[in-house]
Design an enzyme around this catalytic site. Structure first.
Site, short mmCIF file in Angstrom:
data_model
loop_
_atom_site.label_atom_id
_atom_site.label_comp_id
_atom_site.label_asym_id
_atom_site.label_seq_id
_atom_site.Cartn_x
_atom_site.Cartn_y
_atom_site.Cartn_z
N GLU A 37 -15.70 2.60 12.12
CA GLU A 37 -16.11 2.26 10.76
C GLU A 37 -15.43 1.02 10.22
OE1 GLU A 37 -17.03 4.59 6.55
OE2 GLU A 37 -16.07 5.63 8.22
N LYS A 52 -4.10 2.08 -5.82
CA LYS A 52 -2.96 1.48 -6.52
C LYS A 52 -3.40 0.31 -7.38
CE LYS A 52 -0.91 4.62 -4.54
NZ LYS A 52 -2.17 5.21 -4.10
N ILE A 183 -3.45 13.08 -4.69
CA ILE A 183 -4.75 12.44 -4.91
C ILE A 183 -5.33 12.84 -6.26
CG2 ILE A 183 -7.13 12.28 -4.09
CD1 ILE A 183 -6.03 12.63 -1.23
N HIS A 442 23.92 -3.19 -12.49
CA HIS A 442 23.66 -2.83 -13.88
C HIS A 442 23.10 -4.04 -14.63
CE1 HIS A 442 24.31 -1.03 -17.85
NE2 HIS A 442 24.81 -2.21 -18.22
#
Length: 463
Positions: A37, A52, A183, A442
């Site tokens: 595919e 995302k 998901i 920091h």
């Protein structure tokens, strides 16, 4: 296609398969990938990467509607859904073409078709490039697909699978998500951030059930604060489809209710792609649609290996890639550490993000460990407050006797980027002493990682 001979043939070109083939080529093997595919597999084309991109757009939408928190104001804020989807698909296409380039660069032969075992050391290819391949080693990397609930199969219109959920042509006003794993929750987060009314139904007693219970509870609190409706310990009994909506019957606590929504997203797990692989008559064992392997990805059939989602949980791209490398290096005779699946991090890119590695507190106790647990809330972290993201927590679990880091669990901004620090610590068998003596910069959110370790030993400074 003329019959060809290779050292290694990989069936499947996803994040496990193409990585395995490239590593084999690097080690001097003649390698081929058979893909029916699209290169990059589900992760790159319809999973990890495009989701995302969508989630990034939804985070921006959320920020634009909360500009006042940062001293800004704007009117008539809106989004173009077609452009949001187009951007996501474009990123997927870009990276898929990149996989093709990498395979070509490493001189890996790519064969367009479906492959299956056809005797010892033989792969039969059908489709566009039909023929037979011979190889001393064959890796099955065929991945998995979405599991369908009987009577609630995705139809592409009212009931969506992950594919339809990634390419909406219109933003639904309301939707119901079945399943609260990574998901399901990521889609719930995307659509809620884009303005849809979202209901999540989970059969287990908490959302994100594979995560530590404390993290799950905090995640639920944050999701509900955003306006999501969460129903746990529940099952979907039926979905009655209308012309452009669905009425879902949900049963929980012995009571039944009907919820009408525009769309339903089914996210109830995955099924391994083991059909049509020619496994009959071989030593390859399959358990509940997943191929059984050992710590070097060997199946019960000599010369046949399996990697990635087709082998079962955790269903993660980086796990598949790592398995591919370990498998190939073992074939090549290199000294290889066996795979420790507890050192594979899990990440969920919802808002807030969730990330973890190793044992949960409950599992550590079940295994008989005497433990020390440390926690540090993001409300005590200056960078998180400055970012406007004070809701979160870092939690660590240590073995009280040895100081071994058994597990780490995080919820908050960009924790999917930070969890790797704990993954490295576990891989190096670091104890609490090394972590305590590590200097964290920091101001950063990563300081919560240090403070959580200190807290486990009664030494936290800032909370």
């Amino acid at each position: 296609m003329a019959d060809q001979s290779f050292d290694l043939v990989v069936i499947g070109g996803g994040p496990g398969g193409y990585v395995a083939a490239i590593r084999a080529a690097q080690l001097g093997m003649k390698a081929a990938v058979v893909e029916r595919e699209h290169l990059g597999g589900i992760c790159l084309n319809w999973g990890c990467i495009p989701t995302k991109a969508l989630l990034r757009s939804s985070e921006i939408n959320h920020l634009l509607h909360h500009l006042g928190d940062f001293g800004f104001s704007a009117d008539n804020i809106k989004f173009d859904l077609d452009r949001v989807v187009k951007r996501s698909r474009g990123i997927a296409r870009q990276l898929a073409s990149g996989v093709g380039f990498l395979l070509k660069k490493n001189k890996v032969t790519v064969i367009d078709g479906a492959g299956k075992l056809a005797g010892k050391g033989v792969v039969e290819v059908t489709g566009k490039s039909a023929g037979k391949l011979t190889a001393g080693h064959i890796i099955l990397a065929t991945g998995a697909r979405a599991r369908q609930l009987p009577g609630m199969e995705a139809d592409g219109k009212i009931i969506w699978s992950y594919k339809e959920a990634m390419v909406p042509t219109a933003m639904p006003k309301s939707l119901l998500v079945i399943g609260s794993g990574a998901i399901g929750i990521e889609f719930a987060s995307f659509y809620r951030n884009m303005g849809a009314e979202v209901t999540v139904v989970e059969v287990m007693d908490r959302v994100l059930p594979v995560e530590d219970a404390e993290i799950s509870a905090l995640a639920r609190k944050e999701f509900e604060k955003q306006g999501m409706k969460i129903i746990t310990g529940a099952s979907v009994k039926s979905v009655r489809k209308g012309a452009d909506n669905a009425t879902v019957t949900v049963e929980a606590g012995g009571k039944s209710q009907e919820i009408t929504v525009d769309r339903v997203i089914s996210a109830v797990g995955i099924v391994g792609n083991v059909e049509g692989l020619g496994l009959e008559g071989t030593g390859v064992k399959v358990d509940r649609t997943h191929i059984l392997i050992d710590e070097f990805c060997r199946t019960g059939e000599p010369g046949v290996y399996a990697i990635g989602d087709v082998c079962g949980a955790p269903w993660l791209a980086h796990k598949a890639s790592h398995e591919g490398v370990v498998c190939v290096e073992k074939i090549a005779g290199l000294p290889v550490h066996p795979i420790d699946w507890t050192n594979i991090p899990g990440c969920t890119y919802c808002r807030p993000q969730v990330a973890s590695v190793g044992l949960t507190e409950a599992r550590a106790k079940e295994l008989g460990h005497e433990i020390r647990v440390g926690r540090f809330p993001f409300i005590g972290n200056g960078k998180a407050i400055a970012m406007g993201e004070p809701d979160g927590m870092t939690k660590v679990v240590f073995d009280a006797k040895t100081g071994e880091l058994l597990g780490a669990h995080m919820i908050g901004p960009e924790v999917t980027e930070m969890i790797q620090g704990y993954v490295i610590a576990r891989t190096l068998e670091t104890t609490e002493v090394e972590l305590m003596h590590t200097v964290f910069p920091h101001p950063t959110v990563s300081e919560t990682m240090h403070e959580a370790v200190l807290d486990a030993y009664g030494r936290a400074i800032h909370f």
